[in-house]
Design a protein around this motif. Structure first.
Motif, PDB file in Angstrom:
ATOM      1  N   GLY A 264       0.817  -1.211   0.000  1.00 40.07           N
ATOM      2  CA  GLY A 264       0.000   0.000   0.000  1.00 40.07           C
ATOM      3  C   GLY A 264       0.845   1.252   0.000  1.00 40.07           C
ATOM      4  O   GLY A 264       0.548   2.231  -0.713  1.00 40.07           O
ATOM      5  N   ASP A 265       1.925   1.258   0.790  1.00 41.13           N
ATOM      6  CA  ASP A 265       2.800   2.427   0.836  1.00 41.13           C
ATOM      7  C   ASP A 265       3.486   2.653  -0.507  1.00 41.13           C
ATOM      8  O   ASP A 265       3.621   3.797  -0.966  1.00 41.13           O
ATOM      9  CB  ASP A 265       3.863   2.239   1.929  1.00 41.13           C
ATOM     10  N   ALA A 266       3.904   1.582  -1.150  1.00 43.26           N
ATOM     11  CA  ALA A 266       4.565   1.719  -2.451  1.00 43.26           C
ATOM     12  C   ALA A 266       3.591   2.231  -3.509  1.00 43.26           C
ATOM     13  O   ALA A 266       3.961   3.045  -4.371  1.00 43.26           O
ATOM     14  CB  ALA A 266       5.161   0.379  -2.878  1.00 43.26           C
ATOM     15  N   GLN A 267       2.339   1.772  -3.457  1.00 40.62           N
ATOM     16  CA  GLN A 267       1.334   2.265  -4.401  1.00 40.62           C
ATOM     17  C   GLN A 267       1.040   3.743  -4.156  1.00 40.62           C
ATOM     18  O   GLN A 267       0.904   4.530  -5.100  1.00 40.62           O
ATOM     19  CB  GLN A 267       0.056   1.435  -4.283  1.00 40.62           C
ATOM     20  N   ALA A 268       0.929   4.145  -2.874  1.00 36.21           N
ATOM     21  CA  ALA A 268       0.685   5.552  -2.546  1.00 36.21           C
ATOM     22  C   ALA A 268       1.821   6.430  -3.049  1.00 36.21           C
ATOM     23  O   ALA A 268       1.601   7.512  -3.622  1.00 36.21           O
ATOM     24  CB  ALA A 268       0.498   5.710  -1.044  1.00 36.21           C
ATOM     25  N   ALA A 269       3.051   5.969  -2.853  1.00 37.44           N
ATOM     26  CA  ALA A 269       4.212   6.737  -3.318  1.00 37.44           C
ATOM     27  C   ALA A 269       4.228   6.843  -4.840  1.00 37.44           C
ATOM     28  O   ALA A 269       4.558   7.902  -5.403  1.00 37.44           O
ATOM     29  CB  ALA A 269       5.499   6.070  -2.820  1.00 37.44           C
ATOM     30  N   PHE A 270       3.872   5.769  -5.516  1.00 42.48           N
ATOM     31  CA  PHE A 270       3.831   5.777  -6.981  1.00 42.48           C
ATOM     32  C   PHE A 270       2.809   6.790  -7.480  1.00 42.48           C
ATOM     33  O   PHE A 270       3.102   7.585  -8.391  1.00 42.48           O
ATOM     34  CB  PHE A 270       3.484   4.377  -7.490  1.00 42.48           C
ATOM     35  N   LEU A 271       1.605   6.799  -6.905  1.00 45.15           N
ATOM     36  CA  LEU A 271       0.567   7.744  -7.313  1.00 45.15           C
ATOM     37  C   LEU A 271       1.014   9.181  -7.086  1.00 45.15           C
ATOM     38  O   LEU A 271       0.735  10.069  -7.899  1.00 45.15           O
ATOM     39  CB  LEU A 271      -0.728   7.459  -6.546  1.00 45.15           C
ATOM     40  N   GLY A 293     -20.195  18.468  -7.547  1.00 45.44           N
ATOM     41  CA  GLY A 293     -19.550  17.876  -6.388  1.00 45.44           C
ATOM     42  C   GLY A 293     -18.140  17.430  -6.721  1.00 45.44           C
ATOM     43  O   GLY A 293     -17.714  17.438  -7.878  1.00 45.44           O
ATOM     44  N   ASN A 294     -17.388  17.083  -5.691  1.00 37.80           N
ATOM     45  CA  ASN A 294     -16.040  16.580  -5.901  1.00 37.80           C
ATOM     46  C   ASN A 294     -16.051  15.314  -6.745  1.00 37.80           C
ATOM     47  O   ASN A 294     -17.002  14.533  -6.703  1.00 37.80           O
ATOM     48  CB  ASN A 294     -15.369  16.261  -4.564  1.00 37.80           C
ATOM     49  N   PHE A 295     -14.996  15.160  -7.539  1.00 38.40           N
ATOM     50  CA  PHE A 295     -14.789  13.920  -8.286  1.00 38.40           C
ATOM     51  C   PHE A 295     -14.263  12.892  -7.292  1.00 38.40           C
ATOM     52  O   PHE A 295     -13.083  12.867  -6.961  1.00 38.40           O
ATOM     53  CB  PHE A 295     -13.783  14.167  -9.411  1.00 38.40           C
ATOM     54  N   GLU A 296     -15.156  12.074  -6.759  1.00 38.50           N
ATOM     55  CA  GLU A 296     -14.834  11.227  -5.609  1.00 38.50           C
ATOM     56  C   GLU A 296     -14.058   9.977  -6.030  1.00 38.50           C
ATOM     57  O   GLU A 296     -14.565   8.875  -6.017  1.00 38.50           O
ATOM     58  CB  GLU A 296     -16.129  10.818  -4.881  1.00 38.50           C
ATOM     59  N   TRP A 297     -12.811  10.205  -6.415  1.00 40.76           N
ATOM     60  CA  TRP A 297     -11.967   9.057  -6.713  1.00 40.76           C
ATOM     61  C   TRP A 297     -11.696   8.299  -5.412  1.00 40.76           C
ATOM     62  O   TRP A 297     -11.484   8.921  -4.377  1.00 40.76           O
ATOM     63  CB  TRP A 297     -10.650   9.521  -7.316  1.00 40.76           C
ATOM     64  N   PRO A 298     -11.730   6.970  -5.437  1.00 36.31           N
ATOM     65  CA  PRO A 298     -11.468   6.218  -4.198  1.00 36.31           C
ATOM     66  C   PRO A 298     -10.170   6.678  -3.531  1.00 36.31           C
ATOM     67  O   PRO A 298      -9.157   6.854  -4.192  1.00 36.31           O
ATOM     68  CB  PRO A 298     -11.358   4.766  -4.695  1.00 36.31           C
ATOM     69  N   LYS A 299     -10.230   6.863  -2.222  1.00 32.77           N
ATOM     70  CA  LYS A 299      -9.111   7.480  -1.516  1.00 32.77           C
ATOM     71  C   LYS A 299      -8.027   6.489  -1.092  1.00 32.77           C
ATOM     72  O   LYS A 299      -6.906   6.889  -0.832  1.00 32.77           O
ATOM     73  CB  LYS A 299      -9.627   8.251  -0.301  1.00 32.77           C
ATOM     74  N   ASP A 300      -8.335   5.197  -0.972  1.00 28.97           N
ATOM     75  CA  ASP A 300      -7.290   4.255  -0.583  1.00 28.97           C
ATOM     76  C   ASP A 300      -6.418   3.941  -1.792  1.00 28.97           C
ATOM     77  O   ASP A 300      -6.898   3.800  -2.919  1.00 28.97           O
ATOM     78  CB  ASP A 300      -7.901   2.976  -0.007  1.00 28.97           C
ATOM     79  N   SER A 301      -5.113   3.832  -1.552  1.00 31.45           N
ATOM     80  CA  SER A 301      -4.160   3.715  -2.657  1.00 31.45           C
ATOM     81  C   SER A 301      -4.335   2.449  -3.494  1.00 31.45           C
ATOM     82  O   SER A 301      -4.200   2.511  -4.728  1.00 31.45           O
ATOM     83  CB  SER A 301      -2.725   3.804  -2.131  1.00 31.45           C
ATOM     84  N   PRO A 302      -4.668   1.257  -2.926  1.00 35.68           N
ATOM     85  CA  PRO A 302      -4.848   0.084  -3.795  1.00 35.68           C
ATOM     86  C   PRO A 302      -5.992   0.246  -4.803  1.00 35.68           C
ATOM     87  O   PRO A 302      -5.856  -0.135  -5.973  1.00 35.68           O
ATOM     88  CB  PRO A 302      -5.129  -1.047  -2.799  1.00 35.68           C
ATOM     89  N   THR A 303      -7.120   0.811  -4.341  1.00 40.58           N
ATOM     90  CA  THR A 303      -8.247   0.996  -5.260  1.00 40.58           C
ATOM     91  C   THR A 303      -7.908   2.022  -6.329  1.00 40.58           C
ATOM     92  O   THR A 303      -8.222   1.844  -7.513  1.00 40.58           O
ATOM     93  CB  THR A 303      -9.509   1.424  -4.496  1.00 40.58           C
ATOM     94  N   SER A 304      -7.248   3.127  -5.914  1.00 42.96           N
ATOM     95  CA  SER A 304      -6.848   4.150  -6.885  1.00 42.96           C
ATOM     96  C   SER A 304      -5.845   3.588  -7.886  1.00 42.96           C
ATOM     97  O   SER A 304      -5.937   3.836  -9.089  1.00 42.96           O
ATOM     98  CB  SER A 304      -6.242   5.353  -6.159  1.00 42.96           C
ATOM     99  N   ALA A 305      -4.874   2.824  -7.370  1.00 45.00           N
ATOM    100  CA  ALA A 305      -3.873   2.243  -8.266  1.00 45.00           C
ATOM    101  C   ALA A 305      -4.518   1.271  -9.240  1.00 45.00           C
ATOM    102  O   ALA A 305      -4.185   1.261 -10.437  1.00 45.00           O
ATOM    103  CB  ALA A 305      -2.787   1.544  -7.450  1.00 45.00           C
ATOM    104  N   ASN A 306      -5.445   0.450  -8.765  1.00 40.45           N
ATOM    105  CA  ASN A 306      -6.128  -0.496  -9.648  1.00 40.45           C
ATOM    106  C   ASN A 306      -6.879   0.226 -10.750  1.00 40.45           C
ATOM    107  O   ASN A 306      -6.852  -0.189 -11.914  1.00 40.45           O
ATOM    108  CB  ASN A 306      -7.084  -1.360  -8.830  1.00 40.45           C
ATOM    109  N   SER A 307      -7.566   1.319 -10.396  1.00 40.85           N
ATOM    110  CA  SER A 307      -8.289   2.103 -11.409  1.00 40.85           C
ATOM    111  C   SER A 307      -7.322   2.691 -12.423  1.00 40.85           C
ATOM    112  O   SER A 307      -7.594   2.703 -13.632  1.00 40.85           O
ATOM    113  CB  SER A 307      -9.097   3.212 -10.733  1.00 40.85           C
ATOM    114  N   LEU A 308      -6.178   3.177 -11.942  1.00 40.97           N
ATOM    115  CA  LEU A 308      -5.179   3.738 -12.853  1.00 40.97           C
ATOM    116  C   LEU A 308      -4.591   2.655 -13.755  1.00 40.97           C
ATOM    117  O   LEU A 308      -4.398   2.878 -14.961  1.00 40.97           O
ATOM    118  CB  LEU A 308      -4.067   4.414 -12.049  1.00 40.97           C
ATOM    119  N   PHE A 309      -4.310   1.477 -13.185  1.00 44.57           N
ATOM    120  CA  PHE A 309      -3.802   0.368 -13.998  1.00 44.57           C
ATOM    121  C   PHE A 309      -4.804   0.013 -15.100  1.00 44.57           C
ATOM    122  O   PHE A 309      -4.432  -0.207 -16.251  1.00 44.57           O
ATOM    123  CB  PHE A 309      -3.547  -0.869 -13.130  1.00 44.57           C
TER     124      PHE A 309
END
Length: 489
Positions: A264-271, A293-309
């Protein structure tokens, strides 16, 4: 004089592809979010939601065969398949909206409502998409033009897939101001309106040109008998099932790979390092500035990274699609499909060997896999159209829709089996939701996004050894059918 194979204008190719954009705004939502919608938005118990999706999904798969026979026997001044796109456009839009609405019923009422609207959506999807798919086989007899048409079509599919897999949930949260139920209804209303318009454009811009040489009518029994004796069709059915088992398995397991294996930390750093977080913050400032409203992109890094992948993979699938036609024209569909399916399998297998901190390598491999697999996407459906030509060439009878119906049956069976296989593997390896996973469970997750789907793809590529429609036969079938059709006048 023997007429040359029909060329298609850019307008007709774009018009046809808009039908797939419309259908996939709904289909991709069903594949990606229906379970989430039922359980987390409409609050249906997970077990009962699973039964609704599985039971009525298989019911819809069998309806495809019936719809194929109906479409092949439709005769209007607009053709066999085009009118179904027009007739089903508005019902498709209305039922899509109803299926993702949340009327305030008790649990029993919710179950009845969900089952009814999902079943109706499955039926109307088949009544629309099966004739739409069969239409690609009768717009032109030119196999190179079919390659080009498939490329246009699947760029539209990838656009829809990108919208759904990367943007739908954030959009629903944004326009619903955090209320997922209202957000889904608003987004689906837009999708429904866009879909109806696109279907009408498809109907208006296309024309059925390929007419079968035979004048006698065939029975449904004869059509089915022809299928069982059609070796290329059997290979394509097996291949379709294997491909969609893989897509469902890998697609469903990616989030587990990000959440439980990758750091999770590595994914957060990558983002952070690639500027992704700053991009989302800037986008939110713009949206709130114009009253949204805000563009509510998931805030946890694994979900965000998966969406980006997923987003990166889809973008490069579109790039791969652009290489599909020239490669297929030069080397033949069978060879190109088999080679690039096997190469994409090797890319999948690589996920098993990365360390949990190798986020950049994982992202790059998603992109490489997307490009390699993207080359195969249009070819699969162009090959199915060629199988319809093979059947007409061999049997002097054409049953385009029933051939496509069997393939779409294989698609739905593959998706159902792949989804079920993912849950089975998790259970077999001892997965426990929202907990620290054992080494065995982690191994199962890694295998499910790499070794298992990779091997299934390799088996699919190997099955093409028995698929006899190579480049030389494509040319032979095309030229001889032109002579037959002109002789019948």
């Amino acid at each position: 004089m023997i007429a040359a194979p029909q060329k298609l204008s850019v307008v007709e190719k774009i018009g046809y592809s808009l039908g797939d954009l419309a259908a996939n705004l709904i289909f991709q939502t069903l594949v990606t979010f229906l379970g989430f919608f039922y359980t987390d938005v409409y609050k249906i118990p997970a077990g009962k939601a699973s039964f609704i999706i599985t039971f009525f999904g298989f019911a819809g798969a069998f309806f495809n065969i019936i719809m194929g026979a109906i479409a092949d026997r439709t005769n209007t001044r607009w053709g066999k398949y085009r009118p179904w796109i027009l007739w089903t456009a508005i019902p498709f839009g209305v039922i899509s909206l109803l299926a993702f609405s949340t009327p305030n019923f008790g649990e029993s009422g919710k179950l009845i409502y969900a089952a009814t609207t999902y079943f109706l959506l499955v039926i109307i999807y088949s009544a629309n998409n099966l004739p739409y798919s069969a239409l690609s086989g009768v717009l032109t007899s030119d196999m190179k033009e079919r390659n080009s048409l498939s490329s246009y079509r699947f760029v539209a599919v990838m656009v829809a897939q990108f919208i759904i897999q990367s943007l739908l949930l954030p959009l629903a949260l944004s326009v619903g101001h955090g209320d997922k139920a209202k957000g889904f209804e608003k987004v689906m209303l837009v999708f429904a309106i866009v879909g109806v318009i696109c279907f009408i454009i498809t109907f208006l811009t296309t024309k059925e040109r390929v007419k079968p040489a035979q004048v006698e009518k065939s029975s449904v029994k004869q059509d089915l008998t022809d299928l069982t004796k059609n070796k290329p069709w059997i290979i394509m059915l097996i291949l379709t099932i294997l491909v969609f088992i893989t897509l469902a398995l890998k697609g469903g397991m990616n989030i587990f790979y990000c959440k439980y294996y990758l750091s999770g930390d590595a994914q957060a750093a990558f983002l952070e390092n690639i500027g992704f977080n700053n991009f989302i913050n800037g986008l939110n400032k713009f949206l709130t500035g114009i009253g949204l409203g805000n563009f509510e992109w998931p805030k946890d890094s694994p979900t965000s990274a998966n969406s980006l992948f997923n987003a990166g993979s889809i973008i490069f699938m579109i790039v791969g699609i652009m290489f599909s036609k020239p490669l297929a024209d030069r080397f033949g569909k069978r060879n190109v499909f088999g080679i690039f399916l096997a190469l994409s399998a090797l890319a999948l297998i690589m996920f098993n060997f990365y360390s949990k901190d190798a986020i950049a390598a994982v992202f790059a491999t998603h992109i490489i896999h997307g490009f390699l697999y993207g080359i195969t996407i249009p070819i699969l459906w162009a090959m199915i159209a060629d199988v319809a030509d093979f059947s007409e060439w061999k049997n002097n009878r054409r049953a385009t829709a029933i051939i496509f119906s069997a393939m779409i049956f294989g698609l739905k069976v593959g998706l159902s089996l792949g989804g079920g296989l993912g849950a089975f593997i998790l259970s077999k390896y001892g997965y426990v939701p929202d907990a620290v996973q054992t080494a065995g469970a982690i191994s199962g997750i890694k295998m499910s996004v790499s070794i298992y789907p990779g091997l299934i793809f390799i088996v699919g590529a190997a099955s093409l050894i028995w698929y006899e429609i190579n480049k030389k036969m494509e040319v032979k079938i095309e030229s001889e059918l032109i002579i037959k059709r002109n002789a019948k006048g």
